[in-house]
Motif scaffolding. Structure first.
Motif, PDB file in Angstrom:
ATOM      1  N   UNK A 137      -9.870 -14.619  15.530  1.00 30.42           N
ATOM      2  CA  UNK A 137      -8.608 -14.626  14.807  1.00 30.42           C
ATOM      3  C   UNK A 137      -8.430 -13.298  14.090  1.00 30.42           C
ATOM      4  N   UNK A 138      -7.228 -13.081  13.594  1.00 30.37           N
ATOM      5  CA  UNK A 138      -6.935 -11.957  12.709  1.00 30.37           C
ATOM      6  C   UNK A 138      -6.581 -12.509  11.337  1.00 30.37           C
ATOM      7  N   UNK A 139      -6.985 -11.780  10.292  1.00 28.45           N
ATOM      8  CA  UNK A 139      -6.712 -12.241   8.938  1.00 28.45           C
ATOM      9  C   UNK A 139      -6.170 -11.099   8.094  1.00 28.45           C
ATOM     10  N   UNK A 140      -5.496 -11.470   6.999  1.00 24.12           N
ATOM     11  CA  UNK A 140      -5.043 -10.492   6.028  1.00 24.12           C
ATOM     12  C   UNK A 140      -6.190 -10.189   5.078  1.00 24.12           C
ATOM     13  N   UNK A 141      -5.948  -9.319   4.116  1.00 22.76           N
ATOM     14  CA  UNK A 141      -6.983  -8.978   3.160  1.00 22.76           C
ATOM     15  C   UNK A 141      -7.040  -7.477   3.005  1.00 22.76           C
ATOM     16  N   UNK A 142      -7.566  -7.007   1.879  1.00 22.66           N
ATOM     17  CA  UNK A 142      -7.640  -5.568   1.624  1.00 22.66           C
ATOM     18  C   UNK A 142      -8.412  -4.886   2.742  1.00 22.66           C
ATOM     19  N   UNK A 143      -7.811  -3.851   3.338  1.00 24.88           N
ATOM     20  CA  UNK A 143      -8.470  -3.194   4.457  1.00 24.88           C
ATOM     21  C   UNK A 143      -8.570  -1.690   4.285  1.00 24.88           C
ATOM     22  N   UNK A 144      -7.859  -1.109   3.309  1.00 22.66           N
ATOM     23  CA  UNK A 144      -7.887   0.344   3.149  1.00 22.66           C
ATOM     24  C   UNK A 144      -9.190   0.825   2.550  1.00 22.66           C
ATOM     25  N   UNK A 145      -9.401   2.148   2.597  1.00 21.59           N
ATOM     26  CA  UNK A 145     -10.599   2.772   2.049  1.00 21.59           C
ATOM     27  C   UNK A 145     -10.643   2.584   0.536  1.00 21.59           C
ATOM     28  N   UNK A 146     -11.775   2.076  -0.031  1.00 27.33           N
ATOM     29  CA  UNK A 146     -11.875   1.932  -1.492  1.00 27.33           C
ATOM     30  C   UNK A 146     -11.813   3.290  -2.176  1.00 27.33           C
ATOM     31  N   UNK A 147     -11.241   3.299  -3.388  1.00 25.27           N
ATOM     32  CA  UNK A 147     -10.977   4.578  -4.044  1.00 25.27           C
ATOM     33  C   UNK A 147     -11.977   4.913  -5.137  1.00 25.27           C
ATOM     34  N   UNK A 148     -12.429   3.947  -5.926  1.00 30.08           N
ATOM     35  CA  UNK A 148     -13.312   4.275  -7.034  1.00 30.08           C
ATOM     36  C   UNK A 148     -14.430   3.254  -7.150  1.00 30.08           C
ATOM     37  N   UNK A 149     -15.564   3.741  -7.712  1.00 29.17           N
ATOM     38  CA  UNK A 149     -16.745   2.892  -7.757  1.00 29.17           C
ATOM     39  C   UNK A 149     -16.820   2.143  -9.071  1.00 29.17           C
ATOM     40  N   UNK A 150     -17.422   0.938  -9.001  1.00 28.24           N
ATOM     41  CA  UNK A 150     -17.588   0.103 -10.177  1.00 28.24           C
ATOM     42  C   UNK A 150     -17.186  -1.313  -9.861  1.00 28.24           C
ATOM     43  N   UNK A 151     -17.529  -2.256 -10.759  1.00 26.65           N
ATOM     44  CA  UNK A 151     -17.131  -3.626 -10.511  1.00 26.65           C
ATOM     45  C   UNK A 151     -18.149  -4.617 -11.018  1.00 26.65           C
ATOM     46  N   UNK A 152     -17.772  -5.905 -10.935  1.00 27.97           N
ATOM     47  CA  UNK A 152     -18.559  -6.969 -11.546  1.00 27.97           C
ATOM     48  C   UNK A 152     -19.593  -7.527 -10.571  1.00 27.97           C
ATOM     49  N   UNK A 153     -20.414  -6.643 -10.012  1.00 22.43           N
ATOM     50  CA  UNK A 153     -21.517  -7.086  -9.162  1.00 22.43           C
ATOM     51  C   UNK A 153     -22.568  -5.982  -9.087  1.00 22.43           C
TER      52      UNK A 153
END
Length: 527
Positions: free
Chosen positions: A431-447
Motif C-alpha cells: 500500500x501507499x500511505x501519507x505521513x511526513x516524508x521530506x528531509x528533516x531539518x533540525x536535530x532534537x526531540x523527545x527520544x
C-alpha cells in the motif's frame, strides 16, 4: 502407455515407434518424430515430451479438432498427459507440483506471449500454437477433471475416444459429448474456462462456528476474484479442508458462484484453519505453499511459489505455516488511517497452526520497476510511502501494519524489501500511505538512541508512551529516505534493525501518521 490408456482408453494403433529428427517433434501415428537435441536433456524433460507426443495418438490422431482455432482440443489433453505420467509414476504430490509449475508459468507469461489474456476457443490464428493453447489447455483439462471428479472425467474422456474415433469435433461438440456420458451440466465450466479468458480465484473471506451437539456448524463467506477474466465463474466445486489445532483434517466439497457465497458446513471438530483447494484440484489465480517448521530443524525461509519469506523467532512446538498468494487486486476499501492506495494486482493470505508462544517474522519484496511486474501500478516510479497493509480478515479495514521495516534503498528503482518484524495471521498487501516524508531539518526531540554508533540494532527510547501510530524514518546525509519502520501506539521503546544499512551517518526522524514530528536525531552505523 499404461497412464494414457488408463485415462484416455485403449491405444488405437498396432505399434508405438519414435524416430529421431534433426529438429522438432510430431505425433505421426506409430512413428513419432522426436528431436535429436532431446538426447542431451534430462529424463523428466524427455518423459514429458515422450508422453505429450504419445497423448496425441488419442487427441489429435483419433479425435481431431474440426478447426485450427480449437487447437487446444488436441494440445491441451496431450500436454496434460505429460502431467498424468508424473502422477502415475510418483503419486498425487508429484501431480500437485507439476500443476503448480505449469500454473505459475501460464499466469506469468501466457498473456505476454500471446498478446493478452485469450479464451481457448476460438483462438486467434496468430496464437493457435501459443502458450495458452498448450499450457493453459493442460491446466484447463486438469480443472475439467476437478469439476467432474476423477471417475466421471476418466469415463467421459475414454467414451469420447470411442464415440468420435476418426472424426473431428468442435469445442461445443466436446462439451456435448462429455455431458452425454456424465449427465453433468458443463455449461458453467466451458463458459468460464474455455469460451472466456483469464482465471478466477476463490478464498475464505471470513468464518465462524457454533457448537451443534457433538459436531460444529461452520459458517463461511466465500469470495471470488478475477485475474484477466471477463466473467464471474459459477457453480464451481471447491474442496474445503478444515484443520484442528492438533492437526486433524476434515475434507468436504462445497459449491460457489459469483462474488460472494455463504456456506454452512458441519465439521466433527472445532477448526483452527480453513483452506480452499488445498490439494490443487483446480488451477486458479493463486499460488500456495505450506511448510511445517520443527524446533531445532533448519528450513528454507524462502517459500516456493508464493514470493514470501518466513523466519522463526520463537518456536515452542511444531508449527504449520500456510501462505496463499492471490493474483488479483486487494479489496480497495475500507482503508484505515493513513492509507491512500492499495495494490490492485495481488495480496497474500497467511494462516496456519501456531502453538501459543510461537513468534515468527516475515519478509516481502516489492517489484515495480517494469510495467510487467506486480507492483508497477502502485509504485509508478516512486516508492515514497510504500508500506505493508494488514487485516485479520476481509470484514475489517486495511491498516498500516504496526510492526514493519521498509528498506527502499533507492526510492526510484522500483524494488525494495519490507520486513514484518512480528508476523501475524491475516491478509497482507502492499500500500501507499501519507505521513511526513521530506528531509528533516533540525536535530532534537523527545527520544534517545543507543548504542551509538550502532552495529545491527538501534534502540529507540521515547520520553513518554506514544499516543499515536509512529513512523520512524531513517535518512542518509544526502536526503534519501533509506528505511521506514512503523510502530503502534502505546509503546515507549522499540529496536530498529539497521543491519541492511551501509556503515555511515544517518538521521532518524520520528513522526505521527498525522504528520506531527516527535523529533530528529543523528546516529552512525559502524562494523
Amino acid at each position: 502407455i499404461d497412464a494414457c490408456e488408463y485415462w484416455y482408453g485403449p491405444y488405437a494403433y498396432g505399434r508405438v515407434g519414435y524416430v529421431h529428427t534433426t529438429d522438432g517433434a510430431l505425433e505421426i501415428p506409430t512413428n513419432v518424430g522426436y528431436p535429436e537435441f532431446m538426447i542431451t536433456q534430462s529424463i523428466p524433460n524427455n518423459r514429458a515430451l515422450f508422453t505429450h507426443e504419445l497423448g496425441h495418438h488419442w487427441w489429435g490422431n483419433v479425435v481431431t479438432p474440426y478447426v485450427h482455432n480449437d487447437m487446444w482440443l488436441k494440445e491441451g489433453p496431450a500436454e496434460y498427459a505429460s502431467h498424468l505420467i508424473e502422477e502415475w509414476l510418483n503419486g498425487p504430490d508429484a501431480l500437485i507440483q507439476v500443476e503448480k509449475d505449469n500454473l505459475l508459468n501460464i499466469m506469468s507469461t501466457a498473456h505476454i506471449d500471446d498478446d493478452g489474456f485469450q479464451a481457448l476457443s476460438p483462438m486467434p490464428d496468430e496464437h493457435i500454437y501459443g502458450t495458452h493453447t498448450y499450457n493453459k489447455g493442460a491446466a484447463v483439462l486438469h480443472n475439467l477433471r476437478g469439476y467432474m471428479g476423477d471417475e466421471a472425467f476418466r469415463n467421459a474422456m475414454r467414451d469420447v475416444q470411442t464415440q468420435y474415433a476418426n472424426t473431428a469435433i468442435t469445442a461445443v461438440g466436446f462439451k456435448d459429448a462429455l455431458e452425454a456420458v456424465s449427465g453433468q451440466d458443463l455449461d458453467p465450466f466451458f463458459d468460464a474456462w474455455v469460451f472466456a479468458p483469464g482465471y478466477a480465484v476463490f478464498e475464505v473471506r471470513n468464518w465462524n462456528y457454533t457448537q451443534n451437539g457433538s459436531d460444529v456448524d461452520v459458517e463461511l463467506s466465500i469470495g471470488q476474484k478475477l485475474y484477466g477474466a471477463t466473467v464471474m465463474h459459477t457453480a464451481v466445486p471447491l474442496e474445503l479442508s478444515m484443520v484442528s489445532a492438533d492437526g486433524e483434517v476434515f475434507d468436504t466439497m462445497i459449491m460457489a458462484s459469483g462474488v460472494l457465497s455463504d456456506v454452512t458446513v458441519q465439521c466433527p471438530f472445532v477448526p483452527e484453519m480453513v483452506v480452499l483447494n488445498r490439494y490443487q484440484k483446480l488451477n486458479q489465480a493463486r499460488m500456495d505453499h505450506e511448510i511445517t517448521i520443527v524446533p531445532g530443524v533448519t528450513f528454507s525461509n524462502s517459500l516456493p511459489y508464493v514470493d514470501f519469506r518466513v523466519f522463526q523467532t520463537t518456536l515452542v512446538d511444531t508449527t504449520l505455516v500456510r501462505v496463499d498468494h492471490i493474483w488479483s487486486g486487494a479489496d480497495q476499501a475500507p482503508l484505515g488511517a493513513g492509507i491512500t492506495d492499495i495494490s490492485t494486482t495481488h495480496y497474500w493470505n497467511v494462516d496456519g497452526i501456531w502453538p501459543e508462544g510461537t513468534e515468527l517474522s516475515g519478509r516481502l519484496i516489492y517489484f515495480g520497476g517494469a510495467a510487467s511486474q506486480f507492483d508497477h501500478a502502485l509504485i509508478d516510479g516512486d516508492e515514497t510511502g510504500i508500506v505493508v497493509a494488514h487485516r485479520a480478515n476481509a470484514d475489517e479495514p486495511w491498516q498500516v501494519y504496526a510492526d514493519q521495516t521498509v528498506n527502499t534503498g533507492s526510492t526510484t528503482n522500483g524494488t525494495g524489501t519490507i520486513n514484518m518484524n512480528t508476523l501475524q495471521k491475516g491478509q497482507y498487501a502492499f500500500a501507499k500511505m501519507i505521513g511526513a516524508i521530506g528531509m528533516p531539518e533540525q536535530e532534537g526531540g523527545a527520544f534517545q538512541l543507543f548504542p551509538v554508533p550502532a552495529n545491527d540494532r538501534l534502540t529507540v527510547q521515547l520520553d513518554k508512551t506514544s499516543a499515536d501510530f509512529l513512523l520512524l524514518d531513517v535518512f542518509s546525509t544526502d536526503g534519501r529516505m533509506m528505511q521506514r519502520t512503523t510502530v503502534a501506539q502505546g509503546i515507549d521503546r522499540t529496536a530498529l534493525d539497521v543491519a541492511e544499512l551501509a556503515p555511515g551517518s544517518y538521521l532518524l526522524r520520528i513522526a505521527g501518521v498525522s504528520g506531527e514530528v516527535v523529533g530528529v536525531r543523528s546516529f552512525q552505523v559502524e562494523r
